[in-house]
Every structure is written in C-alpha cells, then in structure tokens.
Enzyme design. Structure first.
Site, PDB file in Angstrom:
ATOM      1  N   TYR A  19      47.107  -4.350  51.810  1.00 53.21           N
ATOM      2  CA  TYR A  19      46.314  -4.239  53.037  1.00 53.21           C
ATOM      3  C   TYR A  19      46.824  -3.099  53.917  1.00 53.21           C
ATOM      4  O   TYR A  19      46.077  -2.510  54.686  1.00 53.21           O
ATOM      5  CB  TYR A  19      46.269  -5.578  53.789  1.00 53.21           C
ATOM      6  CG  TYR A  19      45.006  -6.308  53.378  1.00 53.21           C
ATOM      7  CD1 TYR A  19      44.794  -6.606  52.042  1.00 53.21           C
ATOM      8  CD2 TYR A  19      43.996  -6.604  54.293  1.00 53.21           C
ATOM      9  CE1 TYR A  19      43.609  -7.190  51.625  1.00 53.21           C
ATOM     10  CE2 TYR A  19      42.811  -7.192  53.876  1.00 53.21           C
ATOM     11  CZ  TYR A  19      42.630  -7.478  52.545  1.00 53.21           C
ATOM     12  OH  TYR A  19      41.454  -8.028  52.130  1.00 53.21           O
TER      13      TYR A  19
ATOM     14  N   GLY B 141      47.498  -0.311  52.973  1.00 54.50           N
ATOM     15  CA  GLY B 141      46.936   0.955  52.490  1.00 54.50           C
ATOM     16  C   GLY B 141      45.464   1.095  52.851  1.00 54.50           C
ATOM     17  O   GLY B 141      44.836   2.102  52.548  1.00 54.50           O
TER      18      GLY B 141
ATOM     19  N   GLU C  80      35.871 -14.253  51.369  1.00 57.46           N
ATOM     20  CA  GLU C  80      35.475 -13.789  50.039  1.00 57.46           C
ATOM     21  C   GLU C  80      34.356 -14.679  49.538  1.00 57.46           C
ATOM     22  O   GLU C  80      34.421 -15.907  49.701  1.00 57.46           O
ATOM     23  CB  GLU C  80      36.660 -13.865  49.068  1.00 57.46           C
ATOM     24  CG  GLU C  80      37.471 -12.592  49.029  1.00 57.46           C
ATOM     25  CD  GLU C  80      38.610 -12.624  48.022  1.00 57.46           C
ATOM     26  OE1 GLU C  80      39.234 -11.582  47.833  1.00 57.46           O
ATOM     27  OE2 GLU C  80      38.892 -13.689  47.427  1.00 57.46           O
TER      28      GLU C  80
ATOM     29  N   HIS D  54      48.875 -10.322  53.916  1.00 58.58           N
ATOM     30  CA  HIS D  54      47.849  -9.391  54.404  1.00 58.58           C
ATOM     31  C   HIS D  54      47.470  -9.639  55.878  1.00 58.58           C
ATOM     32  O   HIS D  54      47.471  -8.730  56.695  1.00 58.58           O
ATOM     33  CB  HIS D  54      46.577  -9.477  53.554  1.00 58.58           C
ATOM     34  CG  HIS D  54      46.817  -9.335  52.076  1.00 58.58           C
ATOM     35  ND1 HIS D  54      47.822  -8.568  51.564  1.00 58.58           N
ATOM     36  CD2 HIS D  54      46.164  -9.849  50.995  1.00 58.58           C
ATOM     37  CE1 HIS D  54      47.785  -8.618  50.238  1.00 58.58           C
ATOM     38  NE2 HIS D  54      46.792  -9.391  49.877  1.00 58.58           N
TER      39      HIS D  54
ATOM     40  N   LEU E 165      31.189   2.709  66.190  1.00 62.36           N
ATOM     41  CA  LEU E 165      31.660   3.770  65.303  1.00 62.36           C
ATOM     42  C   LEU E 165      31.644   3.212  63.887  1.00 62.36           C
ATOM     43  O   LEU E 165      32.605   2.586  63.427  1.00 62.36           O
ATOM     44  CB  LEU E 165      33.084   4.205  65.691  1.00 62.36           C
ATOM     45  CG  LEU E 165      33.769   5.171  64.727  1.00 62.36           C
ATOM     46  CD1 LEU E 165      32.978   6.467  64.573  1.00 62.36           C
ATOM     47  CD2 LEU E 165      35.184   5.492  65.184  1.00 62.36           C
TER      48      LEU E 165
ATOM     49  N   ARG F  81      30.059 -21.291  55.435  1.00 61.46           N
ATOM     50  CA  ARG F  81      30.944 -20.550  56.348  1.00 61.46           C
ATOM     51  C   ARG F  81      32.345 -21.161  56.425  1.00 61.46           C
ATOM     52  O   ARG F  81      33.183 -20.685  57.180  1.00 61.46           O
ATOM     53  CB  ARG F  81      30.341 -20.549  57.761  1.00 61.46           C
ATOM     54  CG  ARG F  81      29.028 -19.793  57.862  1.00 61.46           C
ATOM     55  CD  ARG F  81      28.362 -20.097  59.192  1.00 61.46           C
ATOM     56  NE  ARG F  81      29.180 -19.599  60.289  1.00 61.46           N
ATOM     57  CZ  ARG F  81      28.907 -18.504  60.988  1.00 61.46           C
ATOM     58  NH1 ARG F  81      27.822 -17.822  60.711  1.00 61.46           N
ATOM     59  NH2 ARG F  81      29.679 -18.118  61.955  1.00 61.46           N
TER      60      ARG F  81
END
Ligand code: BG6
Length: 506
Positions: free
Chosen positions: A188, A190, A225, A249, A403, A470
C-alpha cells in the site's frame, strides 16, 4: 540507462549491475509484471539478471511461460529482451547444497556479465510463506550473501501473527541481516494516493492548519473488495481480515494521516514520526470493534463453503470495523474508523475525513465538509463543501472540488505499487518500507484484540453479512455512534444533476 527522478548519486554504483534473485512462488505473480514494467521503462539497472528460485522443478521454458502469463503489457520486442535476462533455479529452502548451487549460478552469471568487484550487488526478494522465512534467510546468509557488493533483502508480509511472533521473526532476521539491508514491503505504501498523503498535508497551507481535533470530527479508512477468499481460504483462515489488510495496509494509511510533520523527507525522519504516532495509540478494544463473516447470496458461496477452508465452523472475521484513538494533543477524542471486508458490494479503498459542523451556521441543514482521498480504483482527491445552488435559488447544496486524476491529468500513467517499491529498493530508499520498531508498535495496537478473537471467546460476536452487501447491517449504526454524520442531502460524485433540487423553493 534512464535514471529515475530523484536518483540519489551514491546509490548509482550500488545498483548498477545487480542480479535480482526472486525467491518463492509469489515471485512470478507479483514480481514479474513489476520487474518487466521497470525494465521496459529503462529503470532496471543495466546488466541486471533476474533469477527465480523455488522448490518446484521446471524447465526454463515453463518458467518463462509462467512469468509472462502475468505480464499484460503489449510490447513484444521488450518482452523478448526481458526473457533473456530471466532464468530459473530450483532448490530446497533448508539445504545448504541447494543454496550453494544458487550461489554458483549467481557467481557464474556475475563473471559472464563481467561485473567488477564491489559492484556484484544482490537483491533477494522473499515472497514466501512465513514457515520458511527464517530457514531461507539463514540459507541465504550462509551461502549466497555476496561479498563483493551490497546485499538487500526484501520481505513480504505476513510478518508474524502477533507481537510475540513478529518480535521473534525480527530477532532471527536481525541476527542475519542489518536493518539497513532489510526492506519490509507493504505494497500500500507504493500506491500513488498513499504516497500523496504527505504532499497533500505538508505542501498545502490550508490543510496543515485544520488537521487536528479542533476541526476534524472523525476519520474513516475503508477497504472494500467485491470478491471472497475463494481459493485462499487455507491462508486466510489463519489470519483473518485484521491481519490480512488492517494491521498493515490500513494502519499505514492511518499513520500517514495522523503523524506529525517529519523534519525532512528522509526515510528515517519519516519513519521516526510514524513510530511516534503509533506509540500514542492504545490497543484497540473489543467494544470498539464490529466483526463480520460473509454468507452465501445470489449464487455466490459463503466463507464457510470455501473448499480450501479446513475448519467449517470457523469464526474468522472476513469483515471488521475497528476504531482506534490517538492519545496526543492533536488527535485526542477523534475516532479513526478502519473498515475492511471481503465479498462486499464494490471495490473501493478510500480515506474520508469528516470535519466538524459549522458553529452557529446561518444555513441550517447544510452538510459537514469532507475530504476524500480515493486510493483505488480511479485515484481522486475531492473536497465536499456547501455552495449556493446555481441559479435563482438561494438554497445551499452539497457539492465538491474534485481532482479526479483521470480527468485532470493527460497521459496519466500510474505505476504498479510493486514497480515503484522495487525501484525504491534499487535506489536504497527506505521511506516506503516498514522499520522494525514500527512493526512492533503496529502489532501492539492489534495483538490483545486478536488474541480475544483467536481465543474464540464467547464474548466475541461475529455478525453475518450477505455476499455482495455493504457489510453487517449493524455497520451504519456503529459508524454513526462514533460521530460520522451521513448527510441526508442528495449528493452524487463526480457528476451532480440539479434536477434533484428542482422542486425546492427558490
Ligand atoms: C493483500 C491481501 O495484502 O492485499 C489480500 O493479502 C488483498 O487479501 C490485497 O486482496 C489487496 O491489495 P490491492 O492492491 O488489490 O488493494
């Protein structure tokens, strides 16, 4: 050779001509696309030789087929060249003769490539199950450690199961390799957006000054996931979601969000700050945890139906929401809610910082500000804020400053996390790797809770949730109880239609 940006001069001689043995079966899957990416873009040092090493006997051609199966980039010419610098060597993990034969293969290759003494650099990348970690490190140190160049050892998680086992590993590894030679990968670190956290916080005056308990109400770090553990049940059941993605992570992300400003961007300065903030987090309490395990739905199998799972009564969580508190001046009382789950409704990793409500607000009902950093998919940073509805209306609506990388940056090319981290290893940059004391501090936060869960203590309640949902139904109330205020206004990201507001009074 094209030099990487920020390439540090002195490292050049260290990394110029090094073979890169990749150890273990994980190598081809994760390692090869990343190594090929670096090679293709001119970032692998000239004259590099990549050697795969594992127990399985296979021919050179079979190995090349395996390696290339994971490379999706279409560049035949480069791929053919890449195949020429890649070989395979089979051997055991616990026998000196095997390691000696690897040593011979490497030193023969060094001679063939005409490497000068002092430049025979070796990077060992261990993508291995923890059970063989130590014997492999011992075999390498005893038999394959280069004496005429630098040695670097890259290790992949899991780094133990709890504080004690992790410390044991650290001691054993520390007796063989110096901390400076060891690179503990957390992929993570990276990822583009994770690497961006420091820039966002420390290069912008307006974030720097609102980054504390006075303005921030709660922080959520979410990992979702859409697939279950299919095929990985054997590994996963021993670890569970907390060890799999949270202790590493998500905690790394939290640390970057919460740490103080380092005195410089040097690896040790950054890691010093990370350790400091981790030490301010007391162990997460069971009362601040919501655990879940998925059950089958819509033709998808439940966790307990996974063929690779041995314990069919397993209570291993595949979902967890855990709340950590940081006891320092900046963060006391602010909940950091980490949520992670397999088999959920979507694929998403994001950081959501919710600010406090405006005191004495003139515009009743307006939503709280939020800053969202979307790590994946589709990197984005957006700030949710309140604005007058455009037109004749005076209504306040929630909208955003957005952004979205794919819209904003033309020719955007984001390297794979492993690609960026392997390059850091070659550059001798430890900033994005986990230091030994950092790892210990991280385990201390989770170990007491993990022991309670592993103890199958009756007080540990694991809720069911449907595959593709969820998460457990209790989640919404859980998150709300820590102050997260889900706005009840209509808001869509990244595009918003004014028609939702059409009937509202002008
Ligand atoms: C790994 C976990 O470390 O990270 C996996 O073991 C998880 O269970 C993976 O799927 C997620 O990585 P990414 O890069 O796909 O988000």
């Amino acid at each position: 050779m094209k030099l990487p940006r920020n390439f540090k001069g002195p490292s050049l001689s260290l990394v110029r001509q090094n073979p890169l043995p990749v150890l273990g079966r994980g190598g081809p899957r994760w390692g090869s696309p990343a190594l090929f990416g670096l090679y293709r873009n001119g970032f692998l040092p000239e004259n590099t030789h990549i050697i795969g090493y594992a127990r399985t006997k296979m021919s050179h051609d079979d190995y090349i087929d395996r390696v290339t199966a994971y490379i999706k980039v279409n560049d035949e010419e480069k791929l053919e060249q890449f195949k020429k610098i890649t070989t395979y060597h089979a051997g055991q993990y616990d026998q000196d003769e095997s390691w000696q034969s690897l040593e011979k293969a490497i030193s023969d290759s060094e001679s063939e490539r005409g490497l000068d003494s002092g430049k025979k650099n070796r990077v060992f990348y261990m993508a291995l199950p923890p059970s063989v970690f130590i014997p492999v490190a011992q075999g390498l140190k005893k038999n394959v450690y280069g004496k005429e160049g630098v040695n670097r050892l890259v290790v992949e998680k899991p780094f133990g199961m709890d504080t004690e086992s992790s410390n044991h590993l650290a001691r054993e590894l520390g007796a063989l390799f110096s901390e400076n030679e060891v690179y503990r990968i957390d992929h993570y670190l990276g990822k583009e957006m994770v690497k961006n956290i420091m820039n966002l916080r420390f290069a912008n005056v307006f974030f720097g000054h609102i980054w504390d308990r006075k303005y921030i109400d709660n922080v959520q770090i979410t990992f979702k996931e859409p697939f279950g553990t299919e095929g990985r049940g054997g590994y996963f059941d021993d670890f569970g979601i907390i060890r799999d993605v949270m202790q590493n992570h998500l905690l790394q992300v939290l640390t970057l969000i919460a740490m103080e400003r380092p005195i410089s961007t040097d690896a040790e300065a950054i890691r010093d700050e990370k350790v400091k903030v981790l030490k301010c987090i007391p162990p997460i309490e069971l009362k601040n945890a919501l655990l879940g395990q998925y059950v089958g739905a819509d033709g998808k199998p439940g966790y307990l139906e996974d063929d690779t799972l041995k314990n069919k009564q397993s209570l291993t969580p595949t979902f967890a929401a855990l709340v950590a508190f940081i006891q320092n001046e900046r963060w006391e009382g602010v909940p950091f809610i980490m949520k992670a789950g397999k088999a959920l409704n979507e694929s998403k990793v994001e950081i959501r910082i919710q600010f406090r409500k405006v005191a004495g607000n003139l515009f009743a009902g307006s939503a709280r500000n939020e800053l969202v950093m979307r790590i994946q998919p589709k990197e984005a940073v957006y700030m949710k804020f309140n604005n007058k509805q455009p037109g004749l209306s005076y209504q306040t609506i929630q909208t955003d400053l957005d952004l979205s990388y794919h819209d904003r940056y033309t020719d955007l090319s984001i390297p794979d996390a492993y690609e960026s981290l392997i390059l850091d290893v070659l550059r001798n940059d430890h900033s994005n790797f986990v230091r030994d004391d950092e790892l210990e501090a991280a385990w201390k936060i989770f170990t007491p809770l993990l022991h309670k869960i592993d103890g199958k203590d009756k007080q540990v309640d694991v809720k069911s949730y449907a595959y593709g949902s969820r998460g457990p139904q209790e989640l919404e109330a859980f998150v709300k109880s820590y102050g997260y205020d889900r706005p009840n206004v209509k808001y869509d990201w990244p595009r918003q239609s004014m028609s939702h507001h059409a009937n509202n009074k002008l």
